[in-house]
Write a protein that holds these residues in place. Sequence first.
Motif, PDB file in Angstrom:
ATOM      1  N   LEU A 267       0.855  -1.191   0.000  1.00  0.00           N
ATOM      2  CA  LEU A 267       0.000   0.000   0.000  1.00  0.00           C
ATOM      3  C   LEU A 267       0.887   1.236   0.000  1.00  0.00           C
ATOM      4  O   LEU A 267       1.863   1.301   0.742  1.00  0.00           O
ATOM      5  CB  LEU A 267      -0.883   0.043   1.247  1.00  0.00           C
ATOM      6  N   SER A 268       0.535   2.200  -0.818  1.00  0.00           N
ATOM      7  CA  SER A 268       1.244   3.482  -0.840  1.00  0.00           C
ATOM      8  C   SER A 268       0.217   4.558  -0.510  1.00  0.00           C
ATOM      9  O   SER A 268      -0.726   4.775  -1.270  1.00  0.00           O
ATOM     10  CB  SER A 268       1.865   3.706  -2.223  1.00  0.00           C
ATOM     11  N   LEU A 269       0.384   5.209   0.633  1.00  0.00           N
ATOM     12  CA  LEU A 269      -0.600   6.162   1.139  1.00  0.00           C
ATOM     13  C   LEU A 269       0.038   7.532   1.366  1.00  0.00           C
ATOM     14  O   LEU A 269       1.216   7.613   1.718  1.00  0.00           O
ATOM     15  CB  LEU A 269      -1.171   5.663   2.467  1.00  0.00           C
ATOM     16  N   SER A 270      -0.737   8.564   1.168  1.00  0.00           N
ATOM     17  CA  SER A 270      -0.288   9.932   1.449  1.00  0.00           C
ATOM     18  C   SER A 270      -1.253  10.555   2.451  1.00  0.00           C
ATOM     19  O   SER A 270      -2.470  10.479   2.272  1.00  0.00           O
ATOM     20  CB  SER A 270      -0.283  10.767   0.171  1.00  0.00           C
ATOM     21  N   ALA A 271      -0.694  11.180   3.468  1.00  0.00           N
ATOM     22  CA  ALA A 271      -1.524  11.806   4.505  1.00  0.00           C
ATOM     23  C   ALA A 271      -1.985  13.186   4.050  1.00  0.00           C
ATOM     24  O   ALA A 271      -1.195  13.997   3.577  1.00  0.00           O
ATOM     25  CB  ALA A 271      -0.739  11.914   5.799  1.00  0.00           C
ATOM     26  N   LEU A 272      -3.262  13.430   4.206  1.00  0.00           N
ATOM     27  CA  LEU A 272      -3.869  14.711   3.865  1.00  0.00           C
ATOM     28  C   LEU A 272      -4.006  15.558   5.130  1.00  0.00           C
ATOM     29  O   LEU A 272      -3.890  15.036   6.242  1.00  0.00           O
ATOM     30  CB  LEU A 272      -5.249  14.466   3.246  1.00  0.00           C
ATOM     31  N   PRO A 273      -4.267  16.856   4.982  1.00  0.00           N
ATOM     32  CA  PRO A 273      -4.456  17.698   6.181  1.00  0.00           C
ATOM     33  C   PRO A 273      -5.530  17.156   7.124  1.00  0.00           C
ATOM     34  O   PRO A 273      -5.400  17.277   8.341  1.00  0.00           O
ATOM     35  CB  PRO A 273      -4.854  19.058   5.598  1.00  0.00           C
ATOM     36  N   ALA A 274      -6.556  16.514   6.594  1.00  0.00           N
ATOM     37  CA  ALA A 274      -7.617  15.948   7.443  1.00  0.00           C
ATOM     38  C   ALA A 274      -7.114  14.775   8.288  1.00  0.00           C
ATOM     39  O   ALA A 274      -7.740  14.424   9.282  1.00  0.00           O
ATOM     40  CB  ALA A 274      -8.787  15.489   6.570  1.00  0.00           C
ATOM     41  N   ASP A 275      -5.988  14.165   7.905  1.00  0.00           N
ATOM     42  CA  ASP A 275      -5.428  13.024   8.635  1.00  0.00           C
ATOM     43  C   ASP A 275      -4.510  13.457   9.780  1.00  0.00           C
ATOM     44  O   ASP A 275      -4.067  12.624  10.568  1.00  0.00           O
ATOM     45  CB  ASP A 275      -4.626  12.126   7.680  1.00  0.00           C
ATOM     46  N   GLU A 276      -4.209  14.726   9.860  1.00  0.00           N
ATOM     47  CA  GLU A 276      -3.291  15.269  10.866  1.00  0.00           C
ATOM     48  C   GLU A 276      -3.693  14.838  12.273  1.00  0.00           C
ATOM     49  O   GLU A 276      -4.859  14.957  12.662  1.00  0.00           O
ATOM     50  CB  GLU A 276      -3.301  16.799  10.784  1.00  0.00           C
ATOM     51  N   GLY A 277      -2.735  14.281  13.019  1.00  0.00           N
ATOM     52  CA  GLY A 277      -2.964  13.904  14.405  1.00  0.00           C
ATOM     53  C   GLY A 277      -3.535  12.505  14.602  1.00  0.00           C
ATOM     54  O   GLY A 277      -3.690  12.060  15.734  1.00  0.00           O
ATOM     55  N   GLU A 278      -3.828  11.796  13.532  1.00  0.00           N
ATOM     56  CA  GLU A 278      -4.366  10.426  13.629  1.00  0.00           C
ATOM     57  C   GLU A 278      -3.229   9.465  13.968  1.00  0.00           C
ATOM     58  O   GLU A 278      -2.087   9.656  13.552  1.00  0.00           O
ATOM     59  CB  GLU A 278      -4.982  10.031  12.278  1.00  0.00           C
ATOM     60  N   ARG A 279      -3.523   8.434  14.744  1.00  0.00           N
ATOM     61  CA  ARG A 279      -2.521   7.398  15.034  1.00  0.00           C
ATOM     62  C   ARG A 279      -2.170   6.673  13.739  1.00  0.00           C
ATOM     63  O   ARG A 279      -3.030   6.464  12.883  1.00  0.00           O
ATOM     64  CB  ARG A 279      -3.083   6.376  16.021  1.00  0.00           C
ATOM     65  N   LEU A 280      -0.918   6.295  13.592  1.00  0.00           N
ATOM     66  CA  LEU A 280      -0.459   5.654  12.370  1.00  0.00           C
ATOM     67  C   LEU A 280      -1.201   4.356  12.076  1.00  0.00           C
ATOM     68  O   LEU A 280      -1.602   4.119  10.934  1.00  0.00           O
ATOM     69  CB  LEU A 280       1.053   5.396  12.441  1.00  0.00           C
ATOM     70  N   ASP A 281      -1.450   3.518  13.077  1.00  0.00           N
ATOM     71  CA  ASP A 281      -2.149   2.259  12.828  1.00  0.00           C
ATOM     72  C   ASP A 281      -3.583   2.505  12.351  1.00  0.00           C
ATOM     73  O   ASP A 281      -4.066   1.841  11.431  1.00  0.00           O
ATOM     74  CB  ASP A 281      -2.116   1.332  14.041  1.00  0.00           C
TER      75      ASP A 281
END
Length: 65
Positions: free
Chosen positions: A4-18
Amino acid sequence: MKRLSLSALPADEGERLDRFIAARGGISRGEARRALDAGGVFLDGRRCKVAGKLVRAGYKVLVNL
């Protein structure tokens, strides 16, 4: 091997990695944690094994399942 290749968006900020991997990758949280524990997760090109690491916008996450 599934990858899987994922990119974090501003809405993902602060979410736990798992949780981020599970939600964005369409897999279970347990499967995401197993990938982390096995050393199959790379955060901006560096191996990461910390499930509780907080995601920042712009992070590139590669997951080997």
